[in-house]
Design a protein around this motif. Structure first.
Motif, PDB file in Angstrom:
ATOM      1  N   LYS A   7       0.824  -1.212   0.000  1.00 29.36           N
ATOM      2  CA  LYS A   7       0.000   0.000   0.000  1.00 29.36           C
ATOM      3  C   LYS A   7       0.856   1.259   0.000  1.00 29.36           C
ATOM      4  CE  LYS A   7      -0.769   0.727   4.888  1.00 29.36           C
ATOM      5  NZ  LYS A   7      -1.680   0.841   5.983  1.00 29.36           N
ATOM      6  N   ARG A   8       1.994   1.234   0.659  1.00 28.97           N
ATOM      7  CA  ARG A   8       2.844   2.442   0.684  1.00 28.97           C
ATOM      8  C   ARG A   8       3.312   2.809  -0.713  1.00 28.97           C
ATOM      9  NH1 ARG A   8       8.061   1.298   0.083  1.00 28.97           N
ATOM     10  NH2 ARG A   8       8.724  -0.847   0.434  1.00 28.97           N
ATOM     11  N   LEU A  11       0.202   4.243  -2.588  1.00 29.74           N
ATOM     12  CA  LEU A  11      -0.071   5.611  -2.140  1.00 29.74           C
ATOM     13  C   LEU A  11       0.998   6.586  -2.641  1.00 29.74           C
ATOM     14  CD1 LEU A  11      -1.348   4.877   1.474  1.00 29.74           C
ATOM     15  CD2 LEU A  11      -2.703   5.573  -0.525  1.00 29.74           C
ATOM     16  N   ALA A  12       2.244   6.139  -2.690  1.00 30.17           N
ATOM     17  CA  ALA A  12       3.308   6.991  -3.238  1.00 30.17           C
ATOM     18  C   ALA A  12       3.065   7.258  -4.723  1.00 30.17           C
ATOM     19  CB  ALA A  12       4.670   6.333  -3.019  1.00 30.17           C
ATOM     20  N   ALA A  13       2.626   6.235  -5.456  1.00 32.90           N
ATOM     21  CA  ALA A  13       2.323   6.416  -6.881  1.00 32.90           C
ATOM     22  C   ALA A  13       1.163   7.387  -7.065  1.00 32.90           C
ATOM     23  CB  ALA A  13       2.018   5.068  -7.532  1.00 32.90           C
ATOM     24  N   PRO A  23       4.771  -1.239 -14.449  1.00 32.55           N
ATOM     25  CA  PRO A  23       3.569  -0.797 -15.161  1.00 32.55           C
ATOM     26  C   PRO A  23       2.373  -0.568 -14.238  1.00 32.55           C
ATOM     27  CG  PRO A  23       4.020  -3.116 -15.619  1.00 32.55           C
ATOM     28  CD  PRO A  23       5.188  -2.585 -14.842  1.00 32.55           C
ATOM     29  N   LEU A  24       2.205  -1.401 -13.232  1.00 36.53           N
ATOM     30  CA  LEU A  24       1.058  -1.234 -12.343  1.00 36.53           C
ATOM     31  C   LEU A  24       1.120   0.115 -11.635  1.00 36.53           C
ATOM     32  CD1 LEU A  24      -1.511  -2.442 -11.053  1.00 36.53           C
ATOM     33  CD2 LEU A  24      -0.042  -3.297  -9.249  1.00 36.53           C
ATOM     34  N   LEU A  25       2.263   0.458 -11.085  1.00 34.60           N
ATOM     35  CA  LEU A  25       2.381   1.726 -10.373  1.00 34.60           C
ATOM     36  C   LEU A  25       2.311   2.911 -11.330  1.00 34.60           C
ATOM     37  CD1 LEU A  25       4.969   0.769  -7.626  1.00 34.60           C
ATOM     38  CD2 LEU A  25       2.480   1.001  -7.411  1.00 34.60           C
ATOM     39  N   TYR A 122      -7.114  -2.270   1.011  1.00 33.33           N
ATOM     40  CA  TYR A 122      -6.268  -2.725  -0.102  1.00 33.33           C
ATOM     41  C   TYR A 122      -5.207  -3.682   0.410  1.00 33.33           C
ATOM     42  CZ  TYR A 122      -2.470  -2.736  -3.470  1.00 33.33           C
ATOM     43  OH  TYR A 122      -1.461  -3.151  -4.315  1.00 33.33           O
ATOM     44  N   GLU A 123      -4.562  -3.315   1.499  1.00 30.10           N
ATOM     45  CA  GLU A 123      -3.508  -4.155   2.067  1.00 30.10           C
ATOM     46  C   GLU A 123      -4.052  -5.517   2.491  1.00 30.10           C
ATOM     47  OE1 GLU A 123       0.165  -3.042   4.824  1.00 30.10           O
ATOM     48  OE2 GLU A 123      -1.765  -2.808   5.840  1.00 30.10           O
TER      49      GLU A 123
END
Length: 140
Positions: A7-8, A11-13, A23-25, A122-123
């Motif tokens: 999750k971090r 959230l950063a993305a 690609p996901l981020l 999410y986590e």
């Protein structure tokens, strides 16, 4: 190694901190950018923006489906795809940051509480999916 980002990192993305080659981020960052732009649109969402957003959600779902092994038959079905959950994370993140900056009329506490609760959700979901206790709807 877990195929789904922590999750971090998600959230950063959402804040624009996207590592190279993930690609996901990258898609998470693009979704967050869309939701930031939509904050000023009111109820009207241009069709092309909605198509782009839906395409990113689909890209996430297809990528996740390729990364995860098939879930065991006894795994419980989640009600949303991971792309849908990430899309809401991006929207809540955009709203929380806009509330902090004072650029939207949202209660600051409520905006950050919604984001924090969904981030924990999410986590939990990624942990359950990765361990085979939960499965995601098909990404068709």
């Amino acid at each position: 190694m877990d195929p789904l980002p922590a999750k971090r990192l998600v959230l950063a993305a959402c804040r624009g901190d996207v590592p190279e080659g993930d690609p996901l981020l990258r898609w998470v960052g693009e979704l967050a950018g869309i939701h930031q732009r939509l904050l000023g649109c009111g109820e009207f969402v241009p069709v092309e923006v909605e198509r782009l957003r839906a395409g990113l959600v689909r890209d996430i779902d297809l990528w996740v489906a390729r990364q995860l092994p098939p879930a065991p038959g006894g795994a419980r079905l989640h009600t949303e795809t991971l792309g849908m959950v990430i899309d809401r994370l991006a929207r809540f993140s955009a709203s929380a940051h806009a509330a902090l900056a004072g650029t939207v009329d949202l209660e600051l506490w409520d905006a950050w509480e919604r984001l924090a609760e969904l981030a924990v959700g999410y986590e939990d979901l990624t942990d359950e999916v990765s361990s085979g206790r939960r499965r995601l709807p098909c990404a068709q």
